[in-house]
Design a protein around this motif. Structure first.
Motif, mmCIF file in Angstrom:
data_model
loop_
_atom_site.group_PDB
_atom_site.id
_atom_site.type_symbol
_atom_site.label_atom_id
_atom_site.label_comp_id
_atom_site.label_asym_id
_atom_site.label_seq_id
_atom_site.Cartn_x
_atom_site.Cartn_y
_atom_site.Cartn_z
ATOM 1 N N ALA A 248 0.825 -1.208 0.000
ATOM 2 C CA ALA A 248 0.000 0.000 0.000
ATOM 3 C C ALA A 248 0.862 1.261 0.000
ATOM 4 O O ALA A 248 0.607 2.201 -0.774
ATOM 5 N N LEU A 249 1.866 1.317 0.855
ATOM 6 C CA LEU A 249 2.738 2.492 0.900
ATOM 7 C C LEU A 249 3.533 2.667 -0.395
ATOM 8 O O LEU A 249 3.532 3.754 -0.972
ATOM 9 N N PRO A 250 4.204 1.614 -0.901
ATOM 10 C CA PRO A 250 4.883 1.771 -2.195
ATOM 11 C C PRO A 250 3.928 2.167 -3.325
ATOM 12 O O PRO A 250 4.303 2.958 -4.198
ATOM 13 N N ALA A 251 2.704 1.633 -3.321
ATOM 14 C CA ALA A 251 1.742 1.966 -4.382
ATOM 15 C C ALA A 251 1.424 3.452 -4.377
ATOM 16 O O ALA A 251 1.283 4.076 -5.436
ATOM 17 N N GLY A 252 1.306 4.050 -3.181
ATOM 18 C CA GLY A 252 1.059 5.486 -3.093
ATOM 19 C C GLY A 252 2.212 6.298 -3.626
ATOM 20 O O GLY A 252 2.022 7.283 -4.360
ATOM 21 N N TYR A 253 3.425 5.895 -3.286
ATOM 22 C CA TYR A 253 4.595 6.626 -3.768
ATOM 23 C C TYR A 253 4.825 6.406 -5.266
ATOM 24 O O TYR A 253 5.266 7.318 -5.976
ATOM 25 N N ILE A 254 4.508 5.206 -5.760
ATOM 26 C CA ILE A 254 4.596 4.960 -7.201
ATOM 27 C C ILE A 254 3.617 5.856 -7.947
ATOM 28 O O ILE A 254 3.955 6.482 -8.955
ATOM 29 N N GLY A 255 2.371 5.921 -7.445
ATOM 30 C CA GLY A 255 1.369 6.770 -8.086
ATOM 31 C C GLY A 255 1.744 8.236 -8.042
ATOM 32 O O GLY A 255 1.504 8.985 -8.998
ATOM 33 N N SER B 31 4.781 9.541 -7.992
ATOM 34 C CA SER B 31 5.961 9.863 -8.799
ATOM 35 C C SER B 31 5.837 9.413 -10.252
ATOM 36 O O SER B 31 6.271 10.111 -11.167
ATOM 37 N N TRP B 32 5.219 8.260 -10.490
ATOM 38 C CA TRP B 32 5.132 7.698 -11.844
ATOM 39 C C TRP B 32 3.860 8.138 -12.554
ATOM 40 O O TRP B 32 3.772 8.061 -13.781
ATOM 41 N N GLY B 33 2.877 8.602 -11.786
ATOM 42 C CA GLY B 33 1.585 8.995 -12.350
ATOM 43 C C GLY B 33 0.496 8.047 -11.899
ATOM 44 O O GLY B 33 0.655 6.818 -11.977
ATOM 45 N N ARG B 34 -0.609 8.609 -11.402
ATOM 46 C CA ARG B 34 -1.692 7.781 -10.874
ATOM 47 C C ARG B 34 -2.360 6.942 -11.960
ATOM 48 O O ARG B 34 -2.638 5.761 -11.764
ATOM 49 N N ARG B 35 -2.629 7.553 -13.102
ATOM 50 C CA ARG B 35 -3.318 6.847 -14.190
ATOM 51 C C ARG B 35 -2.498 5.659 -14.681
ATOM 52 O O ARG B 35 -3.019 4.545 -14.842
ATOM 53 N N ARG B 36 -1.220 5.885 -14.909
ATOM 54 C CA ARG B 36 -0.344 4.815 -15.397
ATOM 55 C C ARG B 36 -0.240 3.681 -14.365
ATOM 56 O O ARG B 36 -0.232 2.496 -14.708
ATOM 57 N N THR B 37 -0.178 4.048 -13.099
ATOM 58 C CA THR B 37 -0.085 3.055 -12.030
ATOM 59 C C THR B 37 -1.354 2.206 -11.963
ATOM 60 O O THR B 37 -1.289 0.976 -11.817
ATOM 61 N N ILE B 38 -2.507 2.847 -12.070
ATOM 62 C CA ILE B 38 -3.773 2.120 -12.018
ATOM 63 C C ILE B 38 -3.899 1.148 -13.195
ATOM 64 O O ILE B 38 -4.317 -0.008 -13.035
ATOM 65 N N ILE B 39 -3.528 1.591 -14.392
ATOM 66 C CA ILE B 39 -3.613 0.725 -15.570
ATOM 67 C C ILE B 39 -2.730 -0.509 -15.401
ATOM 68 O O ILE B 39 -3.115 -1.631 -15.749
ATOM 69 N N THR B 40 -1.540 -0.327 -14.852
ATOM 70 C CA THR B 40 -0.654 -1.464 -14.589
ATOM 71 C C THR B 40 -1.308 -2.452 -13.633
ATOM 72 O O THR B 40 -1.267 -3.674 -13.846
ATOM 73 N N GLY B 41 -1.946 -1.935 -12.575
ATOM 74 C CA GLY B 41 -2.634 -2.807 -11.626
ATOM 75 C C GLY B 41 -3.775 -3.574 -12.262
ATOM 76 O O GLY B 41 -3.997 -4.756 -11.957
ATOM 77 N N ILE B 42 -4.518 -2.930 -13.153
ATOM 78 C CA ILE B 42 -5.631 -3.600 -13.836
ATOM 79 C C ILE B 42 -5.129 -4.797 -14.644
ATOM 80 O O ILE B 42 -5.709 -5.893 -14.600
ATOM 81 N N LEU B 43 -4.052 -4.600 -15.377
ATOM 82 C CA LEU B 43 -3.507 -5.682 -16.204
ATOM 83 C C LEU B 43 -3.021 -6.853 -15.358
ATOM 84 O O LEU B 43 -3.280 -8.020 -15.672
ATOM 85 N N LEU B 44 -2.319 -6.558 -14.267
ATOM 86 C CA LEU B 44 -1.790 -7.622 -13.409
ATOM 87 C C LEU B 44 -2.908 -8.387 -12.706
ATOM 88 O O LEU B 44 -2.883 -9.625 -12.629
ATOM 89 N N LEU B 45 -3.906 -7.678 -12.193
ATOM 90 C CA LEU B 45 -4.994 -8.335 -11.478
ATOM 91 C C LEU B 45 -5.825 -9.208 -12.413
ATOM 92 O O LEU B 45 -6.272 -10.298 -12.038
ATOM 93 N N SER B 46 -6.013 -8.763 -13.640
ATOM 94 C CA SER B 46 -6.731 -9.575 -14.629
ATOM 95 C C SER B 46 -5.996 -10.887 -14.889
ATOM 96 O O SER B 46 -6.620 -11.957 -14.973
ATOM 97 N N ALA B 47 -4.675 -10.808 -14.983
ATOM 98 C CA ALA B 47 -3.882 -12.022 -15.209
ATOM 99 C C ALA B 47 -4.006 -12.996 -14.038
ATOM 100 O O ALA B 47 -4.097 -14.216 -14.231
#
Length: 415
Positions: free
Chosen positions: A268-275, A277-293
C-alpha cells in the motif's frame, strides 16, 4: 496545509475499523447463510448486496451532508461518533442470531450504521492532506486498512475454528478502539467555510461530471464501477470458492484471503509513492492488467495445481500456488485502489471533497450490488461451479481499462 505522516497514520485507524468489519463480514456471513440457514447460492449473492443497496442511498448523500455540516468537533466527526458504536454493537450480535429474521435484523442495523460513517471518515484524508501527498496518504490509510484485513482474515480464520462468534466480537472491540483513537487524536481543519450561495450537493455534482466535455471524472467513476464489479464479485464468494472448488474448510479460505491482504498491506505504501511519482493513471492501468492475469490463472489452473505447496512462511504457514497468485493480486489491487480516490478528489475543490468522495462510493457501491448478483446467478446456472467467479472478473477489468485510457485529469494539483 502541510502533510503529517503521524496524523495520517492515526487517521488510518478509522479505515482500520471499517476494514475489520467488512472483511469478517464478507468472509463468514456467506458461511452462516450456506451452512446454518441453507440458503441457495443465488440468494446468498442477493443477501450479500443488501449492505451495498443501503450504502447506495446513504453514503453519497452523507458525504455531501458532511461537506455542509459545521459543529464544534468538525464536519466529519459527528457521523463517526454516532455510526461506529452502533455498528460495532450490531456486528457482535450477528453470530448469536439463531433464526434468519434476527440475523437479518442484526445485519441490517450494521449496514445502516456503517454506511452512515464510512464516507465522512474517508473524506477526512483529503481534508487534512495537500494534493501532492494524497496518493501517499491514501497508501498509509490503506496500509492501516490492510492491517485490519489481515487481523480479520488470519486472526479471524483461527478464531472461527474455536468459535464462529469470536471473529465478530474481535471486530466489534477493534472498531470501538479505533473510533476512540480517531476522536482523541485527529482535529479537523477549520478553514472550510461556505462563502458562496452554492452549497455542495451530490446530484448537482454528478450532473456536472456527466456534462463535463472533458469526461475524465465520468470515465474514472465508470472505471471504478467496473473494477469493483470484478473485485467485489470474487471477494463475496471466495470462501465458498475455496470450500467447494478447492475443497478447503471455511477457515482456510479466509486464511488464503489473508495472504492477499498481507501483500496489499506491504504494497500500500509503495503503491502510493509509485502513483505520486510515476503517475496515478499509469499506475492504475498497470494494476488492472496484473490483477486480470491473476484472475485468469485462478480460473484456468486446476484445483490440485493451485494447492501445490510452494513454501512455508511465518504467520502465513503453508503458501500454495494460489497463495502466490493471491499475493500478486494483492499488490495489483494496491496499485489500483490506493491511487483511485486521490484521482477523484483532485478533480474538484476542497469544499466538495466529501461530495466527490460520495460519488466515488456511489459507483463502487453500485458495483458491489451488481457483482455478487452476477456471480451468484452464474454459479447457480452452471450447476454450482464456483470456479466461474474467476472468469467474470477479467471481463469487467478490461472494460475498466478502456475507461482509464480516456482519463486526462486527476494527477497531482498545485497547492
Amino acid at each position: 496545509m502541510k502533510f503529517s505522516f503521524s496524523k495520517t497514520f492515526l487517521l488510518g485507524f478509522g479505515f482500520f475499523g471499517v476494514s475489520v468489519i467488512w472483511m469478517v463480514y464478507n468472509a463468514f456471513v456467506p458461511l452462516f447463510l450456506a451452512n446454518r440457514f441453507h440458503i441457495e447460492p443465488w440468494l446468498i449473492g442477493l443477501f450479500m448486496t443488501f449492505d451495498n443497496i443501503a450504502a447506495l442511498f446513504i453514503q453519497p448523500p452523507v458525504g455531501a451532508w458532511s461537506d455542509r455540516l459545521r459543529t464544534p468537533i468538525g464536519r466529519r466527526m459527528p457521523f463517526i461518533l454516532i455510526g461506529a458504536p452502533i455498528g460495532a454493537i450490531a456486528f457482535g450480535f450477528i453470530p448469536l442470531a439463531a433464526v434468519l429474521p434476527l440475523f437479518v435484523a442484526c445485519t441490517s442495523t450494521l449496514l445502516l450504521s456503517m454506511a452512515f460513517w464510512r464516507t465522512p471518515v474517508v473524506a477526512l484524508m483529503p481534508d487534512i492532506t495537500p494534493s501532492a501527498y494524497r496518493s501517499q496518504a491514501n497508501g498509509i490509510i490503506n496500509f492501516m486498512g490492510g492491517v485490519g484485513a489481515i487481523i480479520a482474515t488470519l486472526g479471524g480464520g483461527a478464531l472461527y475454528k474455536l468459535n464462529p462468534a469470536y471473529p465478530f466480537w474481535m471486530g466489534s472491540i477493534l472498531v470501538i478502539v479505533a473510533t476512540l483513537l480517531l476522536f482523541l487524536f485527529i482535529r479537523e481543519p477549520r478553514e472550510y467555510e461556505i462563502t458562496s450561495s452554492e452549497r455542495p450537493a451530490l446530484f448537482r455534482s454528478l450532473k456536472e461530471v456527466v456534462k463535463d466535455p472533458d469526461k475524465s471524472a465520468f470515465r474514472i467513476l465508470l472505471a471504478i464501477f467496473f473494477w469493483f464489479v470484478a473485485y467485489n464479485a470474487i471477494e463475496a464468494f471466495f470462501t465458498l470458492y475455496a470450500q467447494n472448488h478447492l475443497g478447503l474448510p471455511g477457515g482456510d479460505g479466509a486464511r488464503l484471503l489473508g495472504q492477499l491482504s498481507l501483500i496489499f498491506v506491504l504494497f500500500a505504501l509503495p503503491a502510493g509513492y509509485i502513483g505520486g511519482s510515476w503517475g496515478r493513471r499509469r499506475t492504475i492501468i498497470t494494476g488492472i492488467l496484473l490483477l486480470s492475469a491473476c484472475m485468469l490463472l485462478m480460473f484456468l489452473l486446476p484445483a490440485p495445481t493451485l494447492l501445490i505447496q510452494v513454501t512455508r512462511l511465518p504467520v502465513l504457514g503453508v503458501v500454495p500456488i494460489i497463495g502466490v497468485i493471491l499475493m500478486i493480486a494483492g499488490a495489483s489491487w494496491a496499485l489500483i485502489n490506493v491511487n483511485s480516490l486521490p484521482m477523484v478528489v483532485d478533480m474538484t475543490d476542497n469544499l466538495r471533497v466529501g461530495t466527490y468522495t460520495g460519488l466515488y462510493y456511489l459507483f463502487s457501491t453500485l458495483a458491489a450490488i451488481v457483482g455478487p448478483n452476477i456471480n451468484g446467478w452464474i454459479i447457480q446456472l452452471t450447476g454450482k461451479d464456483y470456479n466461474r467467479v474467476m472468469l467474470v472478473g477479467p471481463i469487467f477489468m478490461f472494460i475498466a481499462l478502456l475507461m482509464m485510457i480516456g482519463v486526462r485529469r486527476g494527477e497531482v494539483q498545485g497547492d
